[in-house]
Design an enzyme around this catalytic site. Structure first.
Site, PDB file in Angstrom:
ATOM      1  N   ASN A 109       0.858  -1.226   0.008  1.00 36.12           N
ATOM      2  CA  ASN A 109      -0.039  -0.179   0.120  1.00 36.12           C
ATOM      3  C   ASN A 109       1.068   1.067  -0.013  1.00 36.12           C
ATOM      4  O   ASN A 109       1.944   1.072   0.423  1.00 36.12           O
ATOM      5  CB  ASN A 109      -0.769   0.148   1.185  1.00 36.12           C
ATOM      6  CG  ASN A 109      -1.721   1.172   1.413  1.00 36.12           C
ATOM      7  OD1 ASN A 109      -2.505   1.546   0.388  1.00 36.12           O
ATOM      8  ND2 ASN A 109      -2.138   1.656   2.506  1.00 36.12           N
ATOM      9  N   HIS A 111       0.557   5.206   1.300  1.00 35.64           N
ATOM     10  CA  HIS A 111      -0.125   5.940   2.333  1.00 35.64           C
ATOM     11  C   HIS A 111       0.467   7.513   2.336  1.00 35.64           C
ATOM     12  O   HIS A 111       1.842   7.562   2.623  1.00 35.64           O
ATOM     13  CB  HIS A 111      -0.410   5.572   3.832  1.00 35.64           C
ATOM     14  CG  HIS A 111      -0.998   6.089   4.631  1.00 35.64           C
ATOM     15  ND1 HIS A 111      -2.407   6.152   4.621  1.00 35.64           N
ATOM     16  CD2 HIS A 111      -0.642   6.785   5.510  1.00 35.64           C
ATOM     17  CE1 HIS A 111      -3.002   6.979   5.812  1.00 35.64           C
ATOM     18  NE2 HIS A 111      -1.873   7.343   6.167  1.00 35.64           N
ATOM     19  N   SER A 138       4.471   6.877   2.770  1.00 34.11           N
ATOM     20  CA  SER A 138       5.304   5.655   2.814  1.00 34.11           C
ATOM     21  C   SER A 138       4.613   4.643   2.053  1.00 34.11           C
ATOM     22  O   SER A 138       3.245   4.498   1.945  1.00 34.11           O
ATOM     23  CB  SER A 138       4.785   5.390   4.388  1.00 34.11           C
ATOM     24  OG  SER A 138       5.128   6.304   5.157  1.00 34.11           O
ATOM     25  N   ASP A 147      -3.452   0.975   8.386  1.00 32.20           N
ATOM     26  CA  ASP A 147      -2.061   1.652   7.684  1.00 32.20           C
ATOM     27  C   ASP A 147      -0.964   1.173   8.809  1.00 32.20           C
ATOM     28  O   ASP A 147      -0.158   1.842   9.168  1.00 32.20           O
ATOM     29  CB  ASP A 147      -2.240   3.292   8.013  1.00 32.20           C
ATOM     30  CG  ASP A 147      -3.264   3.503   6.879  1.00 32.20           C
ATOM     31  OD1 ASP A 147      -3.477   3.093   5.724  1.00 32.20           O
ATOM     32  OD2 ASP A 147      -4.193   4.515   7.261  1.00 32.20           O
TER      33      ASP A 147
HETATM   34  C1  GAR Z   1      -2.571   8.879  -2.886  1.00 29.74           C
HETATM   35  O1  GAR Z   1      -2.140   9.913  -2.107  1.00 29.74           O
HETATM   36  C2  GAR Z   1      -2.443   7.802  -1.832  1.00 29.74           C
HETATM   37  O2  GAR Z   1      -1.277   7.762  -1.206  1.00 29.74           O
HETATM   38  C3  GAR Z   1      -3.496   7.893  -1.173  1.00 29.74           C
HETATM   39  O3  GAR Z   1      -4.631   8.323  -1.741  1.00 29.74           O
HETATM   40  C4  GAR Z   1      -4.270   8.909  -3.064  1.00 29.74           C
HETATM   41  C5  GAR Z   1      -4.608   8.316  -4.287  1.00 29.74           C
HETATM   42  O4  GAR Z   1      -4.263   9.004  -5.117  1.00 29.74           O
HETATM   43  N1  GAR Z   1      -4.000   6.570  -0.194  1.00 29.74           N
HETATM   44  C6  GAR Z   1      -4.677   6.566   0.775  1.00 29.74           C
HETATM   45  O5  GAR Z   1      -4.775   7.470   1.507  1.00 29.74           O
HETATM   46  C7  GAR Z   1      -4.685   5.247   1.493  1.00 29.74           C
HETATM   47  N2  GAR Z   1      -4.904   5.161   2.771  1.00 29.74           N
HETATM   48  P1  GAR Z   1      -4.299   8.228  -6.988  1.00 29.74           P
HETATM   49  O6  GAR Z   1      -5.785   7.715  -6.834  1.00 29.74           O
HETATM   50  O7  GAR Z   1      -4.320   9.416  -7.720  1.00 29.74           O
HETATM   51  O8  GAR Z   1      -3.078   7.432  -6.771  1.00 29.74           O
END
Ligand code: GAR
Length: 218
Positions: A109, A111, A138, A147
């Site tokens: 994942n 985060h 991360s 997480d």
């Molecule tokens: C990213 O910032 C990712 O780190 C976060 O959502 C966004 C997705 O962007 N993920 C989380 O918050 C998971 N807990 P994307 O759809 O443009 O890749």
């Protein structure tokens, strides 16, 4: 060498998915995305994937009476594809214990915080509210708590006094797009692996996450 098989789970814009696709297309990653699964029918990432000829699936969590049944529906799609890695790329559903155990050590994942800081949502606003000078993202293998799980790479992004959650998120995302393909490459090249519960890099215990900072990995 055989291409690694990847399955990517998304919920939204899919810019990390796009970065992974670009890393494959530029041969940084010797891998094939066997499927992209979204729990949101409107996820923009589904269009990116389809335009690259990648098989897409929508599994709408709202249609399942329980988390376990939703997870099982995803597993029924994922397992026949025998993925080397299941990649959460902006996948915004909590996964159940059975799913996490089933893909143990091959579920990863990204985060948007320097874990263990700021698990959950609104990480950028939390960093601003706490007057953090450094924020980041991360990449971690998925553990059973939200997480949690061993962190492979982190990236640091300085917080500017004029930042809003949106401007900060945008700068963090640029770095996410670099570290996620790097971590995936280390996994599929066999450089990062588990020995028992211990995460190893090149056969040595990885006692703290790798750090991507100023365009260098240390
Ligand atoms: C990213 O910032 C990712 O780190 C976060 O959502 C966004 C997705 O962007 N993920 C989380 O918050 C998971 N807990 P994307 O759809 O443009 O890749």
């Amino acid at each position: 060498m055989n291409k690694a098989s990847l399955v990517v789970l998304i919920s939204g814009s899919g810019s990390n998915l796009q970065a992974i696709i670009e890393a494959i297309n530029s041969k940084q990653l010797n891998a094939e995305i066997k499927a992209v699964i979204s729990n949101q029918v409107s996820a923009k990432g589904l269009d990116h994937a389809a335009s690259e000829g990648i098989t897409t699936h929508v599994i709408d969590h709202k249609l399942y009476p329980s988390r376990a049944l939703f997870d099982q529906a995803m597993m029924q799609i994922i397992d026949p594809l025998k993925p080397d890695l299941v990649i959460l790329a902006g996948f915004m559903r909590i996964l159940g214990d059975e799913f996490i155990a089933h893909y143990q050590h091959r579920l990863i994942n990204i985060h948007p915080s320097l874990l263990p800081k700021y698990k959950g949502l609104n990480t950028h606003q939390k960093a601003i509210d706490n007057k953090d000078q450094i924020h980041g993202a991360s990449v971690h293998y998925v553990g059973h708590e939200l997480d949690s799980g061993p962190v492979v790479i982190q990236t640091e992004v300085p917080v500017q006094t004029i930042d809003s959650a949106e401007t900060l998120a945008a700068r963090v995302l640029i770095e996410e797009h670099k570290i996620y393909p790097m971590a995936i490459k280390m996994h599929i090249d066999g450089r990062i692996k588990f020995k028992g519960k211990q995460l190893q890099l090149d056969d040595q215990a990885l006692t703290k996450p790798l750090l991507w900072k100023n365009d260098q990995l240390t």
